[in-house]
Structures are given as structure tokens and as C-alpha cells.
Design an enzyme around this catalytic site. Structure first.
Site, PDB file in Angstrom:
ATOM      1  CG  HIS A   1     -34.997 -59.522 104.433  1.00 38.48           C
ATOM      2  ND1 HIS A   1     -34.087 -59.535 103.401  1.00 38.48           N
ATOM      3  CD2 HIS A   1     -36.047 -60.288 104.012  1.00 38.48           C
ATOM      4  CE1 HIS A   1     -34.548 -60.258 102.403  1.00 38.48           C
ATOM      5  NE2 HIS A   1     -35.726 -60.748 102.748  1.00 38.48           N
TER       6      HIS A   1
ATOM      7  CD  GLU B   1     -39.005 -66.315  99.672  1.00 35.86           C
ATOM      8  OE1 GLU B   1     -39.531 -65.197  99.821  1.00 35.86           O
ATOM      9  OE2 GLU B   1     -38.135 -66.760 100.434  1.00 35.86           O
TER      10      GLU B   1
ATOM     11  CD  GLN C   1     -40.655 -66.740 102.961  1.00 34.47           C
ATOM     12  OE1 GLN C   1     -39.576 -66.705 103.532  1.00 34.47           O
ATOM     13  NE2 GLN C   1     -41.456 -65.684 102.895  1.00 34.47           N
TER      14      GLN C   1
END
Length: 251
Positions: A44, A149, A147
Site C-alpha cells: 500500500h 485476511e 498473511q
């Protein structure tokens, strides 16, 4: 002692996500503050390899681990940030066993994975040496983090956690809440149940369990956590500036 060595001993390691700071002095500030690692967010934010290389060198010189959240699970990102000196890689949105295996393949040398070899560069402090020794040292240091998510990832969590070479699973609570249809409701029972399933799978497979979350959620899962992240550099700077402004206005 490296982050991976601490994790193998069952110690909690702590860090923050970094999105805008580019000055290598950050490593001094983080190390002085008692953190074990910083994680540079390349999903990001807009870091380039040149900036990352310089940040990693300073962190490595001080013994502060530099981890990277890459934008995707490609060789271009995973192997390259490790060659620049990163101590570990986290791939977002891991949902399947195959994606986890891909992370291991590009982040670990043989016999664990299939990372392409290069000696005499940043990851080995610009020293040459025997291939086998350099590869073993890298495998002993590098941590591969999946990760978790999404709802699909939670459904496949046992298979993901069982992949050899995956060192940790780390929850991204915000995207997980979106995937579960409860965006931003991070303490919703559905969210907490999903996180508990990941923690259980980590314990079953002997993997480290991680969260990037606020204090409330971290306290709730404190007994299960070994890889702990709280906040970002933007949060920390914003809060510090706000507190300073409020103090001055109150004089």
C-alpha cells in the site's frame, strides 16, 4: 539474536508497519525504542528497491530485522527484496496451500525452496563464500509469513499452516472483516471466531501466530501471539503531532 531465533525460542517479537519513512535513521529509532523488527509496506505504499536496500543495510548493521509486505507472491518481489537484505517476507491475501508453497519456493533456498542463488550481495553483507553455507545461513534467518485476511483463507487454514517452510501466519483484521461481510467491525464474534481458527491451526502445526491490530485485539489473543505488530509510522507521527498541538493549545 535474529527474529527467527527468538521465535524458535517461543519469545514474542514486536514491530510496526512502515509506509512513509525513508530515512535509514528509522532503524536507530526503532531499535532504541525496543522493537524487534519493522515491516515495510510495499502493498500500500511506494517504496522502490533502492530505498529498501539502504533501509535494510542500516537495520542489519544494528541487528534490527527488516521485514517486507510485498504486493504479490512473485519472484520479482519475494526473492528480490531478500537479495537486498530483508530478513523476511509477508505475502498478502494467501488463500490456498499452493500460494503458500509459492511463497516458500521463492523465499527459501534448497532443500526447503527454490530461491535463485547469488552471493556477494546485500543479503550476505557483500561477502562471498561457499554456496551451501550462504544458503543455510539465509534459510536460518529468513521468515516466510502468510498473511491471512479472507474467508477462503480461514476455510483452508489447516492446509496453509501445514506447508513446510512457512514460519508464521499473520492476520490482517481489516481485510478479513471485509471478506466476512462485516467491514470494520473487528470485534464482531464472526471475526474473532475466524481469528481463533487461525491461532488454533498455528498451534497444531507448530507455526507462529501473528496479528497486526490495535491494543484491544492484541490483548484478547495475547496468549497465542508470538509475532505482534501494532500501528504504522503514519499513525505514530499523526498521534504525536496531535498530542503536541493539544498540549500547546492548553498552555
Amino acid at each position: 539474536m535474529t527474529v527467527k531465533e527468538k521465535l524458535k525460542k517461543g519469545e514474542k517479537v514486536s514491530g510496526v508497519m512502515i509506509r512513509i519513512v525513508r530515512n535509514p535513521a528509522l532503524a536507530y529509532l526503532a531499535e532504541n525504542g525496543g522493537l524487534d523488527f519493522v515491516m515495510y509496506d510495499c502493498e500500500h505504499s511506494d517504496y522502490n528497491m533502492e530505498s529498501l536496500h539502504d533501509l535494510f543495510l542500516m537495520g542489519n548493521a544494528l541487528g534490527l530485522a527488516s521485514l517486507v509486505r510485498v504486493p504479490n507472491g512473485t519472484k520479482e518481489w519475494i526473492s528480490r527484496v531478500l537479495d537486498q537484505g530483508a530478513s523476511g517476507v509477508m505475502v498478502p491475501m494467501i488463500e490456498t496451500k499452493e500460494q503458500a508453497e509459492n511463497l516458500v519456493f521463492y523465499s527459501k533456498y534448497q532443500p526447503v525452496g527454490g530461491r535463485g542463488f547469488s552471493g556477494g550481495i546485500a543479503h550476505c553483507n557483500y561477502k562471498g563464500g561457499k554456496h551451501a553455507e550462504i544458503m543455510k545461513a539465509a534459510n536460518d534467518k529468513v521468515i516466510a509469513i502468510a498473511q491471512i485476511e479472507t474467508k477462503k483463507a480461514v476455510e483452508n487454514i489447516e492446509e496453509i499452516a501445514a506447508v513446510p517452510g512457512i514460519d508464521a501466519l499473520l492476520i490482517g483484521p481489516n481485510d478479513l472483516s471485509v471478506s466476512l461481510g462485516i467491514p470494520g467491525d473487528l470485534m464482531n464474534p464472526m471475526e474473532l471466531e475466524a481469528i481463533s481458527k487461525v491461532a488454533w491451526a498455528c498451534k497444531k502445526q507448530g507455526k507462529n501466530f501473528g496479528l497486526h491490530a490495535g491494543e484491544g485485539m492484541l490483548k484478547k489473543f495475547a496468549q497465542d501471539l508470538t509475532l505482534v505488530m501494532c500501528g504504522t509510522d503514519t499513525d505514530i507521527i499523526s498521534q504525536g503531532l496531535k498530542q503536541t498541538a493539544e498540549m500547546i493549545k492548553a498552555l
